[in-house]
Design a protein around this motif. Sequence first.
Motif, PDB file in Angstrom:
ATOM      1  N   ARG A  33       0.845  -1.206   0.000  1.00  0.00           N
ATOM      2  CA  ARG A  33       0.000   0.000   0.000  1.00  0.00           C
ATOM      3  C   ARG A  33       0.872   1.245   0.000  1.00  0.00           C
ATOM      4  N   VAL A  34       1.314   1.625  -1.193  1.00  0.00           N
ATOM      5  CA  VAL A  34       2.262   2.735  -1.329  1.00  0.00           C
ATOM      6  C   VAL A  34       1.758   3.852  -2.241  1.00  0.00           C
ATOM      7  N   ILE A  35       0.530   3.748  -2.712  1.00  0.00           N
ATOM      8  CA  ILE A  35       0.011   4.729  -3.666  1.00  0.00           C
ATOM      9  C   ILE A  35      -1.028   5.610  -2.972  1.00  0.00           C
ATOM     10  N   PRO A  36      -0.728   6.907  -2.798  1.00  0.00           N
ATOM     11  CA  PRO A  36      -1.725   7.802  -2.200  1.00  0.00           C
ATOM     12  C   PRO A  36      -2.810   8.139  -3.228  1.00  0.00           C
TER      13      PRO A  36
ATOM     14  N   VAL B 230     -16.403  -2.680   1.231  1.00  0.00           N
ATOM     15  CA  VAL B 230     -15.402  -2.847   0.172  1.00  0.00           C
ATOM     16  C   VAL B 230     -14.300  -1.798   0.320  1.00  0.00           C
ATOM     17  N   LEU B 231     -14.685  -0.555   0.558  1.00  0.00           N
ATOM     18  CA  LEU B 231     -13.708   0.519   0.738  1.00  0.00           C
ATOM     19  C   LEU B 231     -12.802   0.249   1.938  1.00  0.00           C
ATOM     20  N   ARG B 232     -13.391  -0.122   3.045  1.00  0.00           N
ATOM     21  CA  ARG B 232     -12.588  -0.404   4.237  1.00  0.00           C
ATOM     22  C   ARG B 232     -11.689  -1.612   4.029  1.00  0.00           C
ATOM     23  N   GLY B 233     -12.166  -2.603   3.278  1.00  0.00           N
ATOM     24  CA  GLY B 233     -11.335  -3.759   2.950  1.00  0.00           C
ATOM     25  C   GLY B 233     -10.134  -3.392   2.097  1.00  0.00           C
ATOM     26  N   ALA B 234     -10.279  -2.322   1.327  1.00  0.00           N
ATOM     27  CA  ALA B 234      -9.177  -1.848   0.483  1.00  0.00           C
ATOM     28  C   ALA B 234      -8.234  -0.938   1.266  1.00  0.00           C
ATOM     29  N   GLY B 235      -8.585  -0.601   2.502  1.00  0.00           N
ATOM     30  CA  GLY B 235      -7.717   0.239   3.310  1.00  0.00           C
ATOM     31  C   GLY B 235      -8.154   1.680   3.442  1.00  0.00           C
ATOM     32  N   VAL B 236      -9.380   1.989   3.026  1.00  0.00           N
ATOM     33  CA  VAL B 236      -9.895   3.359   3.134  1.00  0.00           C
ATOM     34  C   VAL B 236     -10.554   3.496   4.502  1.00  0.00           C
ATOM     35  N   SER B 237      -9.782   3.948   5.485  1.00  0.00           N
ATOM     36  CA  SER B 237     -10.297   4.019   6.853  1.00  0.00           C
ATOM     37  C   SER B 237     -11.215   5.208   7.071  1.00  0.00           C
ATOM     38  N   THR B 238     -11.174   6.205   6.193  1.00  0.00           N
ATOM     39  CA  THR B 238     -12.005   7.400   6.348  1.00  0.00           C
ATOM     40  C   THR B 238     -13.379   7.259   5.706  1.00  0.00           C
TER      41      THR B 238
ATOM     42  N   LEU C  29     -10.988  -1.378  -7.135  1.00  0.00           N
ATOM     43  CA  LEU C  29     -11.927  -0.260  -6.995  1.00  0.00           C
ATOM     44  C   LEU C  29     -12.283   0.358  -8.342  1.00  0.00           C
ATOM     45  N   SER C  30     -11.351   0.386  -9.287  1.00  0.00           N
ATOM     46  CA  SER C  30     -11.651   0.977 -10.598  1.00  0.00           C
ATOM     47  C   SER C  30     -12.725   0.186 -11.341  1.00  0.00           C
ATOM     48  N   ASP C  31     -12.856  -1.082 -11.006  1.00  0.00           N
ATOM     49  CA  ASP C  31     -13.866  -1.922 -11.664  1.00  0.00           C
ATOM     50  C   ASP C  31     -15.247  -1.819 -11.025  1.00  0.00           C
ATOM     51  N   GLU C  32     -15.343  -1.137  -9.884  1.00  0.00           N
ATOM     52  CA  GLU C  32     -16.639  -0.990  -9.213  1.00  0.00           C
ATOM     53  C   GLU C  32     -17.460   0.098  -9.912  1.00  0.00           C
ATOM     54  N   PRO C  33     -18.722  -0.188 -10.255  1.00  0.00           N
ATOM     55  CA  PRO C  33     -19.540   0.803 -10.957  1.00  0.00           C
ATOM     56  C   PRO C  33     -19.849   2.044 -10.120  1.00  0.00           C
ATOM     57  N   TRP C  34     -19.784   1.953  -8.809  1.00  0.00           N
ATOM     58  CA  TRP C  34     -20.100   3.074  -7.928  1.00  0.00           C
ATOM     59  C   TRP C  34     -18.895   3.974  -7.661  1.00  0.00           C
ATOM     60  N   VAL C  35     -17.725   3.598  -8.168  1.00  0.00           N
ATOM     61  CA  VAL C  35     -16.540   4.461  -8.073  1.00  0.00           C
ATOM     62  C   VAL C  35     -16.491   5.306  -9.342  1.00  0.00           C
ATOM     63  N   ALA C  36     -16.530   6.626  -9.181  1.00  0.00           N
ATOM     64  CA  ALA C  36     -16.560   7.526 -10.338  1.00  0.00           C
ATOM     65  C   ALA C  36     -15.172   7.847 -10.861  1.00  0.00           C
ATOM     66  N   MET C  37     -14.187   8.051  -9.954  1.00  0.00           N
ATOM     67  CA  MET C  37     -12.859   8.507 -10.371  1.00  0.00           C
ATOM     68  C   MET C  37     -11.837   8.162  -9.306  1.00  0.00           C
ATOM     69  N   LEU C  38     -10.633   7.831  -9.757  1.00  0.00           N
ATOM     70  CA  LEU C  38      -9.498   7.622  -8.861  1.00  0.00           C
ATOM     71  C   LEU C  38      -8.377   8.527  -9.336  1.00  0.00           C
ATOM     72  N   SER C  39      -7.762   9.256  -8.412  1.00  0.00           N
ATOM     73  CA  SER C  39      -6.661  10.136  -8.797  1.00  0.00           C
ATOM     74  C   SER C  39      -5.526  10.040  -7.786  1.00  0.00           C
ATOM     75  N   LEU C  40      -4.346  10.349  -8.269  1.00  0.00           N
ATOM     76  CA  LEU C  40      -3.168  10.342  -7.411  1.00  0.00           C
ATOM     77  C   LEU C  40      -3.239  11.537  -6.478  1.00  0.00           C
ATOM     78  N   ALA C  41      -3.136  11.288  -5.184  1.00  0.00           N
ATOM     79  CA  ALA C  41      -3.140  12.376  -4.206  1.00  0.00           C
ATOM     80  C   ALA C  41      -1.769  13.040  -4.224  1.00  0.00           C
TER      81      ALA C  41
ATOM     82  N   VAL D  82     -12.964  10.236  -0.656  1.00  0.00           N
ATOM     83  CA  VAL D  82     -12.127   9.710   0.422  1.00  0.00           C
ATOM     84  C   VAL D  82     -10.704   9.535  -0.097  1.00  0.00           C
ATOM     85  N   SER D  83      -9.762   9.410   0.811  1.00  0.00           N
ATOM     86  CA  SER D  83      -8.384   9.190   0.402  1.00  0.00           C
ATOM     87  C   SER D  83      -7.760   8.097   1.252  1.00  0.00           C
TER      88      SER D  83
END
Length: 92
Positions: free
Chosen positions: A23-26, A42-50, A70-82, A58-59
């Motif tokens: 887990r090295v990608i912000p 699902v989010l918490r399982g991926a490490g999204v504690s917030t 997460l990119s394959d989930e239909p309810w995720v709209a966008m993922l970006s590098l923090a 969330v980040s």
Amino acid sequence: MDYKKLDAPLTLRIESVDDRESRVIPVIVRLADAPSDEQLAVLRGAGVSTASAEHRTVSADLSRQDVERLSDEPWVAMLSLAMPRFPMGSAR
């Protein structure tokens, strides 16, 4: 992986990560709607504690595998590098 949901900096970072589980990608995750209980799990399982029912953005530090999932989930709209942010005019 749904590359249409990833911004260019995140795509480049994903391609440079050798260890798929480290887990090295912000990442900033933008959701289409407020998450359901199942989506929160699902989010918490991926490490999204917030993650909470009130937050649509969330980040977290994610692994390449988590970003792919997460990119394959239909309810995720966008993922970006923090990226770190600094006040204007401040010295880094």
